[in-house]
Design a protein around this motif. Structure first.
Motif, PDB file in Angstrom:
ATOM      1  N   GLY A 113     -19.785  -6.054  69.897  1.00  0.00           N
ATOM      2  CA  GLY A 113     -20.875  -6.504  69.036  1.00  0.00           C
ATOM      3  C   GLY A 113     -20.628  -7.881  68.458  1.00  0.00           C
ATOM      4  O   GLY A 113     -21.537  -8.722  68.404  1.00  0.00           O
ATOM      5  N   SER A 117     -22.891 -11.334  69.339  1.00  0.00           N
ATOM      6  CA  SER A 117     -23.549 -12.128  68.295  1.00  0.00           C
ATOM      7  C   SER A 117     -22.880 -13.480  68.104  1.00  0.00           C
ATOM      8  O   SER A 117     -23.477 -14.400  67.524  1.00  0.00           O
ATOM      9  CB  SER A 117     -23.597 -11.358  66.975  1.00  0.00           C
ATOM     10  N   GLU A 259     -22.022  -4.261  59.821  1.00  0.00           N
ATOM     11  CA  GLU A 259     -22.281  -3.163  60.745  1.00  0.00           C
ATOM     12  C   GLU A 259     -23.775  -3.050  60.974  1.00  0.00           C
ATOM     13  O   GLU A 259     -24.574  -3.068  60.028  1.00  0.00           O
ATOM     14  CB  GLU A 259     -21.741  -1.843  60.197  1.00  0.00           C
ATOM     15  N   CYS A 260     -24.166  -2.974  62.239  1.00  0.00           N
ATOM     16  CA  CYS A 260     -25.590  -2.849  62.567  1.00  0.00           C
ATOM     17  C   CYS A 260     -26.092  -1.481  62.092  1.00  0.00           C
ATOM     18  O   CYS A 260     -25.517  -0.445  62.440  1.00  0.00           O
ATOM     19  CB  CYS A 260     -25.799  -2.998  64.073  1.00  0.00           C
ATOM     20  N   HIS A 261     -27.156  -1.483  61.314  1.00  0.00           N
ATOM     21  CA  HIS A 261     -27.678  -0.233  60.770  1.00  0.00           C
ATOM     22  C   HIS A 261     -28.381   0.598  61.831  1.00  0.00           C
ATOM     23  O   HIS A 261     -28.654   1.789  61.626  1.00  0.00           O
ATOM     24  CB  HIS A 261     -28.654  -0.518  59.615  1.00  0.00           C
ATOM     25  N   TRP A 262     -28.653  -0.010  62.989  1.00  0.00           N
ATOM     26  CA  TRP A 262     -29.384   0.709  64.038  1.00  0.00           C
ATOM     27  C   TRP A 262     -28.444   1.322  65.079  1.00  0.00           C
ATOM     28  O   TRP A 262     -28.499   2.505  65.356  1.00  0.00           O
ATOM     29  CB  TRP A 262     -30.383  -0.226  64.713  1.00  0.00           C
ATOM     30  N   LEU A 267     -21.253  -6.866  63.929  1.00  0.00           N
ATOM     31  CA  LEU A 267     -21.975  -8.085  64.248  1.00  0.00           C
ATOM     32  C   LEU A 267     -21.586  -9.172  63.268  1.00  0.00           C
ATOM     33  O   LEU A 267     -21.044  -8.907  62.192  1.00  0.00           O
ATOM     34  CB  LEU A 267     -23.488  -7.864  64.228  1.00  0.00           C
ATOM     35  N   ARG A 271     -28.337 -10.800  63.027  1.00  0.00           N
ATOM     36  CA  ARG A 271     -29.003  -9.970  64.026  1.00  0.00           C
ATOM     37  C   ARG A 271     -27.986  -9.423  65.018  1.00  0.00           C
ATOM     38  O   ARG A 271     -27.060 -10.126  65.417  1.00  0.00           O
ATOM     39  CB  ARG A 271     -30.067 -10.794  64.757  1.00  0.00           C
ATOM     40  N   CYS A 272     -28.160  -8.178  65.430  1.00  0.00           N
ATOM     41  CA  CYS A 272     -27.259  -7.562  66.397  1.00  0.00           C
ATOM     42  C   CYS A 272     -27.498  -8.148  67.782  1.00  0.00           C
ATOM     43  O   CYS A 272     -28.648  -8.311  68.215  1.00  0.00           O
ATOM     44  CB  CYS A 272     -27.476  -6.049  66.428  1.00  0.00           C
ATOM     45  N   LEU A 279     -30.118  -7.595  60.041  1.00  0.00           N
ATOM     46  CA  LEU A 279     -29.328  -6.993  58.969  1.00  0.00           C
ATOM     47  C   LEU A 279     -30.245  -6.210  58.032  1.00  0.00           C
ATOM     48  O   LEU A 279     -31.326  -6.678  57.675  1.00  0.00           O
ATOM     49  CB  LEU A 279     -28.601  -8.068  58.173  1.00  0.00           C
TER      50      LEU A 279
END
Length: 312
Positions: A113, A117, A259-262, A267, A271-272, A279
């Motif tokens: 990740g 990015s 940490e990507c929430h999705w 990252l 943005r991831c 974010l």
């Protein structure tokens, strides 16, 4: 195995600077080259995921829509969240240089990740442009009416920089576009245009550590609008970037990780690189320890600050 770095054309694979840097995988999706059958590309990407875990694909902005559609079709068929598709706003040779930098960093301890990015971050430090015989059809960099008119003059030459900030000037003497304020290595690739000005004037003015010739990417004439009569036209493309892996490592390491929430991957930035989710907080990222984000150039300047390292 390190995260796999893939490109959409063999001309985007620059020679490895050492025996440790892995090469890039070429995904023949079409565009300036013949495309492989879709099922074969799907099989190749599936194999890459099985071997490397994650795949980062770099694709120039200038490729035909059909190439982009095929690339997203591959990811959709595989139903995989382990494929990152990066389309940096760089000319093709700049994309090749960015791919080389990610290949260098892929053997470091960065998570997939962060590596994906990091492409946005490193793109700000690539100074990419071209020496052109005409800018009459160029639409990727602002062209004044005066420059457009001068394109019809016999023997006219224009120095154009597309990244990190657009610049355009007519070559008449020793004047050059402003360049990087840090040490770089330059790559250049020629079409039907002499390379003397790039190697003899621009490279010394930019104080590059070395200048290496490489084949002109097949997408370059389309990006720079120079293709003529089936040939590349009057063009010498160039790209200068940080060659030192220790500086690249420190640059990426200096940015705070989130940490990507999705998808849950690490990252840097806002943005991831894999799922493109922003974010969750919406707050701009900062360097570790505070300060301006390293994901954007310095305000009002085509130059950016580097973290301290043994490379000026």
């Amino acid at each position: 195995m390190p995260t796999a770095i893939a490109v959409t054309d063999p001309d985007l694979v620059l020679a490895s600077p050492d025996r440790h840097t892995p090469t890039a995988v070429v995904l023949p999706l079409g565009g300036a080259r013949d495309a492989s059958p879709l099922d074969r590309v799907i099989g190749d990407v599936h194999t890459l995921i099985e071997q490397h875990g994650y795949v980062i694909v770099l694709c120039p902005q200038s490729v035909p829509d059909a190439v982009v559609h095929r690339l997203y079709a591959v990811r959709s068929v595989l139903e995989s969240d382990r494929i990152a598709i990066l389309r940096p706003e760089l000319p093709p040779l700049g994309v090749a240089v960015l791919a080389l930098q990610l290949r260098q960093l892929s053997i470091c301890d960065f998570s997939p990740g962060v590596l994906a990015s990091a492409g946005r971050l490193l793109a700000h430090y690539v100074h990419a442009g071209a020496l052109l015989g005409s800018v009459a059809k160029l639409d990727r960099v602002p062209v004044t009416l005066k420059a457009h008119a001068r394109s019809w003059s016999p023997g006219a030459q224009f120095a154009v920089v597309a990244s990190p900030q657009p610049q355009l000037l007519r070559v008449t003497g020793s004047e050059t576009p402003s360049g990087p304020s840090f040490g770089t290595r330059m790559f250049y690739a020629a079409g039907q245009q002499p390379t003397d000005w790039v190697t003899g004037t621009l490279a010394p003015a930019w104080r590059v550590t070395s200048a290496t010739e490489t084949p002109l990417p097949a997408e370059s004439p389309r990006w720079w609008a120079t293709a003529k009569g089936g040939g590349p036209g009057r063009i010498v493309e160039f790209a200068a970037a940080i060659p030192d892996i220790s500086v690249l490592y420190q640059l990426v390491s200096s940015v705070r990780r989130e940490e990507c929430h999705w998808c849950g991957l690490e990252l840097i930035g806002d943005r991831c690189g894999f799922c493109s989710a922003p974010l969750a907080t919406g707050a701009p990222p900062e360097r570790a320890g505070g300060g301006r984000s390293a994901l954007a150039p310095a305000a009002g300047s085509g130059r950016t600050a580097l973290p301290r390292a043994g490379h000026d």
